[in-house]
Design an enzyme around this catalytic site. Structure first.
Site: not given
Ligand code: 8IG
Length: 260
Positions: A27, A59, A80-82, A181, A223
């Protein structure tokens, strides 16, 4: 074993003897790869055996093979595959295993993530020094005891610091996702020794180390982790922070590809 078929197809499609380097663009990283090296060829990942179309906005799911200024052949995977897609770890590490089977010795894994350190403004790249895998999963099967002491190559991190001496380092915590989270989980990650929270990379690193590749991990903090930031997370801010950081990220990747 479809990574062997994918590697064979990749090499024949681009008429190359082998890969040297593979790079996964996470990303916020796709734009940073524009103009890196001389393009040998491009294709959709879904055209190679075993790859599925990624689901996340931003993506694109493509592969570009380039010749770097240093004369190496690099495969750039966009998308990518998550693990949160729920298809298990096999599809998550398919690109890594394909690249290894095609001869790549260096795996550069990039991602967008949340930062736990308020010194890191959105748009700050951070080298991954180590990880904590909170997915409860592994791409390894059976009694495959892989040493992860230096999972993120000290040699490659030194090269990254030659390109950008001020680059910070941090421990990446992979959560399963796809939800971000809770603030309590962010505090837990910090208490455990984490600096970055995300939903990728650790499982890919494990597979890359199993395959004998050297790994360089770079996170783009897009972030602050939930509860650290006064504003809630939006996918739009992820995209915006990535755009603003593009020139710096491009310089970093270009400098790396010149030296690898
Ligand atoms: I872009 O704050 C991105 N990916 N787990 N937490 C998690 N994945 C993320 C975050 C985040 N920001």
């Amino acid at each position: 074993m479809s990574h062997l078929a994918a590697a064979a197809e990749l090499l024949s499609r681009f008429s190359i003897p082998s890969l040297d380097i593979a790079l996964v663009l996470g990303s916020g990283w796709s734009g940073a790869s524009v103009g890196l090296g001389e393009t040998i060829g491009e294709c959709e990942l879904a055209d190679l055996p075993g790859f599925a179309k990624p689901v996340v906005v931003g993506h694109s799911g493509s592969l570009r093979v380039v010749r770097t200024p240093g004369g190496k052949i690099a495969a750039l995977f966009s998308g990518r595959t998550h693990f949160y897609e729920g298809r298990g770890t096999g599809p998550v590490v398919h690109g890594v295993r394909t690249a290894a089977a095609a001869g790549a010795k260096v795996m550069v894994l990039t991602n967008g993530c949340g930062g736990l350190n308020t010194d890191w403004a959105p748009g700050t790249p951070v080298l991954i020094s180590d990880h904590i895998n909170l997915t409860g999963a592994t791409p390894l099967e059976g009694a495959t005891f892989i040493d992860l002491t230096e999972a993120y190559s000290p040699r490659l991190r030194k090269i990254a610091h030659e390109v950008e001496p001020t680059l910070a380092e941090g421990v990446y915590v992979q959560f399963r996702g796809p939800q971000y989270e809770t603030p309590a989980e962010v505090r837990m990650a910090k208490t455990l020794g984490g600096d970055l929270v995300g939903m990728s990379t650790a499982l890919e690193t494990i597979a890359a180390r199993e395959a004998g590749m050297e790994v360089l991990g770079i996170s783009l903090v897009t972030n602050l982790g939930a509860g650290i930031s006064p504003t809630p997370l939006e996918h739009g801010e992820v995209i915006a922070a990535g755009k603003a950081a593009e020139p710096r990220l491009r310089g970093l990747l270009a400098g790396l590809l010149e030296r690898l």
